[in-house]
Design an enzyme around this catalytic site. Structure first.
Site, PDB file in Angstrom:
ATOM      1  N   HIS A 169      42.045  39.706  44.345  1.00  9.76           N
ATOM      2  CA  HIS A 169      40.905  40.045  43.514  1.00  9.76           C
ATOM      3  C   HIS A 169      41.190  39.617  42.075  1.00  9.76           C
ATOM      4  O   HIS A 169      42.293  39.785  41.575  1.00  9.76           O
ATOM      5  CB  HIS A 169      40.645  41.557  43.560  1.00  9.76           C
ATOM      6  CG  HIS A 169      39.310  41.955  43.022  1.00  9.76           C
ATOM      7  ND1 HIS A 169      38.145  41.786  43.738  1.00  9.76           N
ATOM      8  CD2 HIS A 169      38.948  42.507  41.835  1.00  9.76           C
ATOM      9  CE1 HIS A 169      37.126  42.229  43.025  1.00  9.76           C
ATOM     10  NE2 HIS A 169      37.587  42.664  41.858  1.00  9.76           N
ATOM     11  N   ASP A 220      41.957  39.506  49.171  1.00 11.96           N
ATOM     12  CA  ASP A 220      41.427  40.505  48.245  1.00 11.96           C
ATOM     13  C   ASP A 220      41.453  41.872  48.916  1.00 11.96           C
ATOM     14  O   ASP A 220      40.733  42.106  49.896  1.00 11.96           O
ATOM     15  CB  ASP A 220      39.996  40.133  47.857  1.00 11.96           C
ATOM     16  CG  ASP A 220      39.436  40.991  46.737  1.00 11.96           C
ATOM     17  OD1 ASP A 220      39.902  42.128  46.570  1.00 11.96           O
ATOM     18  OD2 ASP A 220      38.524  40.510  46.031  1.00 11.96           O
ATOM     19  N   CYS A 237      33.732  40.008  39.389  1.00  9.92           N
ATOM     20  CA  CYS A 237      34.052  41.392  39.770  1.00  9.92           C
ATOM     21  C   CYS A 237      32.746  42.192  39.818  1.00  9.92           C
ATOM     22  O   CYS A 237      31.834  41.828  40.568  1.00  9.92           O
ATOM     23  CB  CYS A 237      35.075  41.952  38.791  1.00  9.92           C
ATOM     24  SG  CYS A 237      35.737  43.579  39.174  1.00  9.92           S
TER      25      CYS A 237
END
Length: 223
Positions: free
Chosen positions: A191, A163, A117
């Site tokens: 994600h 995502d 991330c």
């Protein structure tokens, strides 16, 4: 189970970190870079997992520069708080702390950097700005903002095909700018597909991505 320790960056800042050691002679050393949620249970489990696979792992607490002991939940409040911290922290200070973690693992700092991330973008920047041995970026949303920088070490990237935070056009732009860098896009993944604490966790895809990461580390890192 790992241990907590203190690191000192080159500017004198002291930060905490979580370290998990391989039980036998290590196959290599990796810095695990947090999401926006801090060095929480999930990131500690990631470190423990790499240690079980033969890699000594350290996760530096990058938010310590602003607020020690940050561990946020995977909810809207956690996302909002984490993004606010990221905005305040900027991108230069984390490089100092990644370098401190890398040299704590190996004197020359040539270790692997694996980020998730927000940490995926940090891993990209570490590959571009630090003398590390290799880097792995999992769904780094802001890599596109630094796509003009060039990694100085081997690097691979993992993205989810669905995502919502990183459109396929963004992934394609990163690929076009760096065609020699392996980019893996996983159909059916959103994600955070590697995180078992998130709704987007996809165990089979996480396993495949880790297999590719381990093969990459075996090729590019020395013990």
């Amino acid at each position: 189970m790992g241990d907590r320790l203190q690191l000192t960056a080159s500017d004198g800042h002291t930060l905490s970190a979580y370290r998990a050691d391989a039980t036998a002679a290590p196959r290599g050393h990796v810095v695990v870079v947090q999401e926006v949620f801090g060095v929480n249970d999930h990131i500690r489990r990631v470190c423990d997992g790499y240690a079980a696979l033969g890699y000594t792992a350290i996760a530096p607490a990058l938010f310590d520069r602003l607020q020690p002991g940050v561990e946020l939940g995977y909810d809207e409040a956690g996302i909002t708080a984490g993004r606010e911290l990221v905005g305040r922290l900027g991108w230069d200070a984390p490089m100092l702390d990644i370098a401190a973690a890398a040299t704590a693992l190996h004197p020359d700092g040539r270790v692997g950097v694996i980020g998730y991330c927000w940490g995926g973008t940090i891993a990209w920047l570490a590959a571009c700005r630090l003398e590390v041995g290799a880097a792995v970026a999992y769904y780094g949303r802001q890599i596109i903002d630094f796509v003009g920088e060039r990694p100085h070490c081997p690097l691979i990237m993992h993205f989810g095909g669905e995502d919502p935070l990183i459109p396929r056009a963004t992934v394609a732009a990163v690929q076009a700018a760096h065609p020699a860098i392996p980019v893996y896009v996983y159909e059916g993944a959103g994600h955070g597909f590697n995180c078992d604490a998130r709704a987007d966790f996809r165990p089979a895809i996480a396993t495949l991505a880790q297999e590719r990461t381990l093969a990459f580390l075996a090729t590019n890192l020395r013990p």
